[in-house]
Scaffold this motif. Structure first.
Motif, PDB file in Angstrom:
ATOM      1  N   GLU A   6      60.036  38.697  26.239  1.00 12.60           N
ATOM      2  CA  GLU A   6      59.629  37.629  27.143  1.00 12.60           C
ATOM      3  C   GLU A   6      59.839  38.075  28.588  1.00 12.60           C
ATOM      4  O   GLU A   6      60.884  38.618  28.928  1.00 12.60           O
ATOM      5  CB  GLU A   6      60.437  36.358  26.872  1.00 12.60           C
ATOM      6  N   PRO A   7      58.849  37.860  29.455  1.00 12.75           N
ATOM      7  CA  PRO A   7      58.976  38.340  30.841  1.00 12.75           C
ATOM      8  C   PRO A   7      60.155  37.691  31.568  1.00 12.75           C
ATOM      9  O   PRO A   7      60.438  36.513  31.388  1.00 12.75           O
ATOM     10  CB  PRO A   7      57.650  37.925  31.474  1.00 12.75           C
ATOM     11  N   GLU A   8      60.807  38.505  32.367  1.00 17.06           N
ATOM     12  CA  GLU A   8      61.811  38.016  33.317  1.00 17.06           C
ATOM     13  C   GLU A   8      61.326  38.387  34.709  1.00 17.06           C
ATOM     14  O   GLU A   8      60.695  39.417  34.902  1.00 17.06           O
ATOM     15  CB  GLU A   8      63.175  38.660  33.058  1.00 17.06           C
ATOM     16  N   ALA A  38      51.180  29.972  35.541  1.00 16.86           N
ATOM     17  CA  ALA A  38      50.856  28.556  35.440  1.00 16.86           C
ATOM     18  C   ALA A  38      51.767  27.868  34.436  1.00 16.86           C
ATOM     19  O   ALA A  38      52.312  28.499  33.519  1.00 16.86           O
ATOM     20  CB  ALA A  38      49.396  28.389  35.025  1.00 16.86           C
ATOM     21  N   TRP A  39      51.931  26.570  34.614  1.00 21.49           N
ATOM     22  CA  TRP A  39      52.746  25.775  33.698  1.00 21.49           C
ATOM     23  C   TRP A  39      52.143  24.379  33.612  1.00 21.49           C
ATOM     24  O   TRP A  39      51.281  24.011  34.407  1.00 21.49           O
ATOM     25  CB  TRP A  39      54.209  25.707  34.163  1.00 21.49           C
ATOM     26  N   ALA A  40      52.583  23.617  32.636  1.00 28.60           N
ATOM     27  CA  ALA A  40      52.101  22.258  32.435  1.00 28.60           C
ATOM     28  C   ALA A  40      53.292  21.317  32.348  1.00 28.60           C
ATOM     29  O   ALA A  40      54.422  21.743  32.049  1.00 28.60           O
ATOM     30  CB  ALA A  40      51.257  22.177  31.161  1.00 28.60           C
ATOM     31  N   PRO A  41      53.082  20.013  32.604  1.00 30.08           N
ATOM     32  CA  PRO A  41      54.197  19.061  32.535  1.00 30.08           C
ATOM     33  C   PRO A  41      54.958  19.155  31.212  1.00 30.08           C
ATOM     34  O   PRO A  41      54.360  19.275  30.141  1.00 30.08           O
ATOM     35  CB  PRO A  41      53.491  17.707  32.668  1.00 30.08           C
ATOM     36  N   GLY A  42      56.284  19.114  31.309  1.00 28.54           N
ATOM     37  CA  GLY A  42      57.158  19.263  30.155  1.00 28.54           C
ATOM     38  C   GLY A  42      57.762  20.641  30.030  1.00 28.54           C
ATOM     39  O   GLY A  42      58.683  20.857  29.242  1.00 28.54           O
ATOM     40  N   ALA A  43      57.272  21.605  30.821  1.00 27.55           N
ATOM     41  CA  ALA A  43      57.769  22.984  30.732  1.00 27.55           C
ATOM     42  C   ALA A  43      59.141  23.119  31.380  1.00 27.55           C
ATOM     43  O   ALA A  43      59.513  22.360  32.274  1.00 27.55           O
ATOM     44  CB  ALA A  43      56.785  23.942  31.396  1.00 27.55           C
ATOM     45  N   HIS A  44      59.889  24.121  30.906  1.00 25.36           N
ATOM     46  CA  HIS A  44      61.162  24.440  31.547  1.00 25.36           C
ATOM     47  C   HIS A  44      61.289  25.950  31.700  1.00 25.36           C
ATOM     48  O   HIS A  44      60.529  26.718  31.105  1.00 25.36           O
ATOM     49  CB  HIS A  44      62.350  23.882  30.752  1.00 25.36           C
ATOM     50  N   VAL A  45      62.216  26.353  32.541  1.00 32.21           N
ATOM     51  CA  VAL A  45      62.530  27.768  32.730  1.00 32.21           C
ATOM     52  C   VAL A  45      64.014  27.977  32.499  1.00 32.21           C
ATOM     53  O   VAL A  45      64.812  27.040  32.547  1.00 32.21           O
ATOM     54  CB  VAL A  45      62.147  28.261  34.144  1.00 32.21           C
ATOM     55  N   TYR A  57      66.210  24.463  32.877  1.00 33.50           N
ATOM     56  CA  TYR A  57      65.909  23.362  33.781  1.00 33.50           C
ATOM     57  C   TYR A  57      64.412  23.075  33.739  1.00 33.50           C
ATOM     58  O   TYR A  57      63.585  23.986  33.795  1.00 33.50           O
ATOM     59  CB  TYR A  57      66.347  23.690  35.214  1.00 33.50           C
ATOM     60  N   SER A  58      64.065  21.793  33.651  1.00 33.41           N
ATOM     61  CA  SER A  58      62.664  21.387  33.620  1.00 33.41           C
ATOM     62  C   SER A  58      62.011  21.629  34.969  1.00 33.41           C
ATOM     63  O   SER A  58      62.617  21.418  36.020  1.00 33.41           O
ATOM     64  CB  SER A  58      62.554  19.901  33.266  1.00 33.41           C
ATOM     65  N   LEU A  59      60.753  22.043  34.933  1.00 35.43           N
ATOM     66  CA  LEU A  59      59.978  22.169  36.159  1.00 35.43           C
ATOM     67  C   LEU A  59      59.492  20.788  36.577  1.00 35.43           C
ATOM     68  O   LEU A  59      58.957  20.024  35.762  1.00 35.43           O
ATOM     69  CB  LEU A  59      58.792  23.107  35.941  1.00 35.43           C
ATOM     70  N   CYS A  60      59.694  20.451  37.835  1.00 39.14           N
ATOM     71  CA  CYS A  60      59.413  19.084  38.283  1.00 39.14           C
ATOM     72  C   CYS A  60      58.559  19.046  39.541  1.00 39.14           C
ATOM     73  O   CYS A  60      58.481  18.021  40.211  1.00 39.14           O
ATOM     74  CB  CYS A  60      60.707  18.306  38.509  1.00 39.14           C
ATOM     75  N   PRO A 101      57.785  30.305  32.095  1.00 44.05           N
ATOM     76  CA  PRO A 101      58.128  29.009  31.503  1.00 44.05           C
ATOM     77  C   PRO A 101      57.740  28.922  30.034  1.00 44.05           C
ATOM     78  O   PRO A 101      56.902  29.677  29.552  1.00 44.05           O
ATOM     79  CB  PRO A 101      57.291  28.025  32.329  1.00 44.05           C
ATOM     80  N   ARG A 102      58.378  27.975  29.328  1.00 44.21           N
ATOM     81  CA  ARG A 102      57.987  27.629  27.966  1.00 44.21           C
ATOM     82  C   ARG A 102      57.982  26.106  27.866  1.00 44.21           C
ATOM     83  O   ARG A 102      58.654  25.431  28.643  1.00 44.21           O
ATOM     84  CB  ARG A 102      58.908  28.279  26.936  1.00 44.21           C
ATOM     85  N   ASN A 103      57.244  25.593  26.894  1.00 42.65           N
ATOM     86  CA  ASN A 103      57.041  24.145  26.844  1.00 42.65           C
ATOM     87  C   ASN A 103      57.132  23.639  25.411  1.00 42.65           C
ATOM     88  O   ASN A 103      56.264  23.923  24.586  1.00 42.65           O
ATOM     89  CB  ASN A 103      55.677  23.778  27.441  1.00 42.65           C
ATOM     90  N   HIS A 104      58.190  22.891  25.125  1.00 42.28           N
ATOM     91  CA  HIS A 104      58.357  22.223  23.836  1.00 42.28           C
ATOM     92  C   HIS A 104      58.272  20.708  23.989  1.00 42.28           C
ATOM     93  O   HIS A 104      58.649  19.971  23.081  1.00 42.28           O
ATOM     94  CB  HIS A 104      59.698  22.619  23.208  1.00 42.28           C
TER      95      HIS A 104
END
Length: 319
Positions: A6-8, A38-45, A57-60, A101-104
């Motif tokens: 996974e990229p850092e 790019a990311w979508a609502p609900g994603a965190h890093v 932490y969630s992206l906001c 980011p990843r999004n669950h």
């Protein structure tokens, strides 16, 4: 297949602003000014902090602004040290290693939404509200916190969206009136909830009569899942290498994989972040995470190896 690739990226802190009592936002930027993924609502890093601490932490911020990833961090003096490091060490221009980011916790298309947030659980909800508004969906947000001054983004949300945002600080209004919100299912409406475990459990109970797939939650702490299905050792076969490993009752699959030198990313080690998601090719899983829906558990094609175990004598994993 989950692995170690996974990229850092090393980012720097741009704007750092107080948002409420004990809550700050950090804008994370590429040091060369490049756009971020790019990311979508609900994603965190993941923030990889000093001393090997990794925190999610969630992206906001605004998903359309690829120059910046914004996170909000609540200081928890009695916590495990991650938020303290963020508040005391990550000053403007500080460098920090970030994964994702990843999004669950994705926002699914719907005619309408009921958003319910408690405390710092507002962070993934902020971009969801904006997305629902942009899509022309009917929505409302009920947001509770200890006090009005502890509720991050409250003023901005109320100013932008008016009475569709209901602010309910505990010291003024008491507990959220979930019975009024969730007393009957509403066709075409999805419920999104994030906050303390007590709030999530209360929402889950009231949504039990709603159609399957209606409720979507994100937890910051693991739910109570009771004792494992099996109390005996089980085998894990790695389909790519053909290696078979034995997992004893007192160790996790993740620990056994790491000891065997299998490259696999992990972070929270408690089934809340989704970093160690692994494909399941055969066998029955004892799902012990705090992420998957009942439908995803029934499918049995992925698991989180930091906490989940085998419900059968053998699992075959896509590793």
């Amino acid at each position: 297949m989950t692995g170690g690739a996974e990229p850092e990226r090393l980012l720097v802190v741009g704007a750092r602003e107080p948002r409420a009592d004990g809550v700050i936002t950090l804008d994370l930027l590429d040091p060369a000014g490049a756009d971020l993924p790019a990311w979508a609502p609900g994603a965190h890093v993941d923030l990889v902090l000093a001393d090997g601490l990794v925190r999610q932490y969630s992206l906001c911020g605004d998903p359309a602004d690829l120059r910046v990833w914004r996170v909000a961090v609540q200081r928890e003096p009695g916590g495990r040290g991650g938020s303290e490091l963020v508040h005391t060490k990550l000053e403007r221009d500080a460098a920090v290693l970030v994964r994702g980011p990843r999004n669950h916790f994705p926002l699914e298309p719907a005619q309408g939404y009921l958003f319910i947030a408690g405390g710092i659980g507002i962070t993934p909800i902020v971009p969801m509200v904006a997305a629902a508004e942009a899509a022309g969906a009917e929505w409302s947000l009920t947001y509770g916190g200890r006090t009005a001054t502890s509720m991050a983004f409250a003023a901005e949300l109320a100013s932008a969206y008016g009475d569709r945002v209901r602010l309910r600080p505990l010291d003024e209004h008491g507990l959220l009136d979930l019975d009024a919100l969730l007393s009957r299912p509403r066709p075409g409406v999805l419920v999104y909830c994030c906050g303390p475990e007590g709030l999530i459990e209360a929402v889950e109970r009231r949504c039990a009569a709603w159609p399957p797939g209606t409720l979507h939650v994100e937890r910051f702490t693991p739910r109570d899942v009771g004792e494992p299905v099996r109390s005996r050792p089980f085998e894990v076969e790695l389909a790519v290498t053909g290696v078979t490993l034995t997992v004893p009752p007192d160790r996790s699959i993740l620990e056994v994989l790491e000891e065997a030198g299998v490259p696999i990313l992990s972070s929270c080690r408690e089934g809340t972040c989704g970093t160690c998601e692994t494909e399941v090719l055969a066998g029955e899983v004892d799902h012990r995470d705090s992420l998957l829906t009942e439908e995803e558990r029934a499918a049995g094609d992925i698991m989180y190896v930091c906490v989940s175990r085998a419900a059968s004598p053998r699992l075959v994993l896509g590793l």
